[in-house]
Design an enzyme around this catalytic site. Structure first.
Site, PDB file in Angstrom:
ATOM      1  N   ASP A 140      -4.231  -7.678  -7.124  1.00 55.67           N
ATOM      2  CA  ASP A 140      -5.625  -8.059  -7.361  1.00 55.67           C
ATOM      3  C   ASP A 140      -5.912  -7.812  -8.841  1.00 55.67           C
ATOM      4  O   ASP A 140      -6.614  -6.859  -9.206  1.00 55.67           O
ATOM      5  CB  ASP A 140      -6.546  -7.243  -6.452  1.00 55.67           C
ATOM      6  CG  ASP A 140      -6.181  -7.426  -4.986  1.00 55.67           C
ATOM      7  OD1 ASP A 140      -6.617  -8.407  -4.395  1.00 55.67           O
ATOM      8  OD2 ASP A 140      -5.400  -6.604  -4.450  1.00 55.67           O
ATOM      9  N   HIS A 198       0.838  -1.199   0.000  1.00 58.08           N
ATOM     10  CA  HIS A 198       0.000   0.000   0.000  1.00 58.08           C
ATOM     11  C   HIS A 198       0.880   1.260   0.000  1.00 58.08           C
ATOM     12  O   HIS A 198       0.591   2.230  -0.708  1.00 58.08           O
ATOM     13  CB  HIS A 198      -0.883   0.048   1.250  1.00 58.08           C
ATOM     14  CG  HIS A 198      -1.891  -1.061   1.353  1.00 58.08           C
ATOM     15  ND1 HIS A 198      -1.812  -2.027   2.321  1.00 58.08           N
ATOM     16  CD2 HIS A 198      -2.992  -1.353   0.624  1.00 58.08           C
ATOM     17  CE1 HIS A 198      -2.840  -2.866   2.199  1.00 58.08           C
ATOM     18  NE2 HIS A 198      -3.564  -2.487   1.166  1.00 58.08           N
TER      19      HIS A 198
HETATM   20  P1  AMP Z   1      -6.628  -3.864  -0.194  1.00 53.94           P
HETATM   21  O1  AMP Z   1      -6.414  -3.006   1.014  1.00 53.94           O
HETATM   22  O2  AMP Z   1      -6.167  -5.272  -0.018  1.00 53.94           O
HETATM   23  O3  AMP Z   1      -8.018  -3.734  -0.745  1.00 53.94           O
HETATM   24  O4  AMP Z   1      -5.673  -3.265  -1.316  1.00 53.94           O
HETATM   25  C1  AMP Z   1      -5.740  -1.918  -1.688  1.00 53.94           C
HETATM   26  C2  AMP Z   1      -4.949  -1.728  -2.949  1.00 53.94           C
HETATM   27  O5  AMP Z   1      -3.594  -2.077  -2.717  1.00 53.94           O
HETATM   28  C3  AMP Z   1      -5.446  -2.596  -4.105  1.00 53.94           C
HETATM   29  O6  AMP Z   1      -5.360  -1.852  -5.312  1.00 53.94           O
HETATM   30  C4  AMP Z   1      -4.456  -3.729  -4.080  1.00 53.94           C
HETATM   31  O7  AMP Z   1      -4.307  -4.362  -5.346  1.00 53.94           O
HETATM   32  C5  AMP Z   1      -3.195  -3.010  -3.691  1.00 53.94           C
HETATM   33  N1  AMP Z   1      -2.226  -3.945  -3.133  1.00 53.94           N
HETATM   34  C6  AMP Z   1      -2.376  -4.735  -2.046  1.00 53.94           C
HETATM   35  N2  AMP Z   1      -1.284  -5.497  -1.869  1.00 53.94           N
HETATM   36  C7  AMP Z   1      -0.425  -5.185  -2.861  1.00 53.94           C
HETATM   37  C8  AMP Z   1       0.877  -5.643  -3.234  1.00 53.94           C
HETATM   38  N3  AMP Z   1       1.519  -6.582  -2.554  1.00 53.94           N
HETATM   39  N4  AMP Z   1       1.449  -5.096  -4.330  1.00 53.94           N
HETATM   40  C9  AMP Z   1       0.796  -4.151  -5.049  1.00 53.94           C
HETATM   41  N5  AMP Z   1      -0.416  -3.688  -4.748  1.00 53.94           N
HETATM   42  C10 AMP Z   1      -1.019  -4.190  -3.668  1.00 53.94           C
END
Ligand code: AMP
Length: 284
Positions: A152, A39
């Site tokens: 994702d 993030h």
């Molecule tokens: P989330 O909080 O899991 O909904 O993720 C929020 C955003 O961060 C989404 O666009 C995810 O794809 C991105 N994200 C989460 N983990 C990663 C990672 N390891 N690498 C790149 N983007 C990430």
């Protein structure tokens, strides 16, 4: 500049109205909180692609199915605000559920076809929940650009298609996956893993990497590639594979014959924790 924390739609709109009046380009990084280095990477990228960086932190009930981890999903708001401050975000929008869904939601955004495979069949209603909340966030913040992780990949593809199909005035910026040193994709859900589960978790990335290597060496038959991947996953008894699929990178339909760029994606269960990951690959 100090970080502004907005809990209501009205506060966000008031704050962003003056930025927009000053012609500042607004960037949005939508998250569910429990922020990690992945993030932080998105926020960092947004810093260099927008004048004002907003981070939304909202665990969206609409995208969780019955029996999923909505209630146990981590919500360390104060720590998350520290990450946002450290990464130089300007605004955090962290609404309560009642602020986002004051009355029962009767309007939904559904992107057809792109959700038919990969995570879609295993999480009915999930991408409808994601597309709906992201559309709401886009309407509330009206960002010029928004950053989404390839972690994702199906979500990113669906959001891109929603923006295209509905002519939304936002540019979607994809960000490559941030990984731990052993290859495990960073995820808020990694916090659920105990030491032994954590040691087993990188097996998914090994299966994906081997699949990519085999494709790059010339293997065209998706079934043969998937068999190799399943053999690697089967070596680790703690892992229960959910799916492992090779799809076209735009509409995410499974391919049997690999003749162009593909996305290889998998989901596994380790105990009660579900992990996903993916890589791109192109044949020689
Ligand atoms: P989330 O909080 O899991 O909904 O993720 C929020 C955003 O961060 C989404 O666009 C995810 O794809 C991105 N994200 C989460 N983990 C990663 C990672 N390891 N690498 C790149 N983007 C990430």
């Amino acid at each position: 500049m100090s970080l502004v924390v907005a809990r209501t739609v009205q506060e966000v709109r008031t704050h962003l109205a003056s930025a927009r009046h000053d012609q500042r380009r607004i960037g949005l990084v939508p998250t569910m909180g429990a922020l990690h280095a992945g993030h932080a990477g998105l926020i960092e990228q947004a810093r260099s692609g927008a004048d004002l960086v907003a981070v939304s932190i909202f665990v969206n009930p609409l995208q969780f199915g019955p029996g999923e981890d909505y209630l146990r999903y981590p919500r360390p708001l104060e720590k998350d605000l520290d990450v946002c401050r450290r990464m130089g975000a300007d605004l955090v929008f962290a609404p309560e559920v009642a602020e986002m869904y004051a009355v029962e939601q009767r309007t939904f955004v559904e992107v057809t076809r792109l959700g038919d495979h990969l995570c879609g069949p295993f999480r009915p209603g999930h991408f409808r929940g994601v597309a709906t909340v992201v559309a709401k966030l886009f309407n509330i913040l009206q960002p010029d650009r928004a950053w989404f992780g390839e972690k994702d990949y199906q979500q990113l593809s669906i959001i891109r298609r929603m923006v295209q199909d509905l002519s939304l005035a936002v540019e979607i910026v994809p960000v490559p996956i941030y990984r731990d040193v052993d290859g495990l994709a960073l995820s808020s859900r990694n916090a659920y893993l105990d030491q032994e589960d954590r040691a087993a978790a990188p097996t998914l990335f090994r299966a994906l990497s081997s699949s990519r290597a085999v494709i790059e060496k010339g293997e065209r038959r998706a079934a043969a590639v998937k068999e190799i991947a399943h053999r690697i996953l089967a070596e680790q008894p703690r892992i229960r594979p959910e799916y492992f699929e090779i799809v076209d990178p735009v509409e995410l339909q499974p391919v049997s014959d690999i003749h162009g760029e593909v996305r290889i994606a998998g989901a596994i269960w380790i105990g009660k924790t579900r992990l996903i990951d993916n890589v791109g690959a192109s044949p020689r």
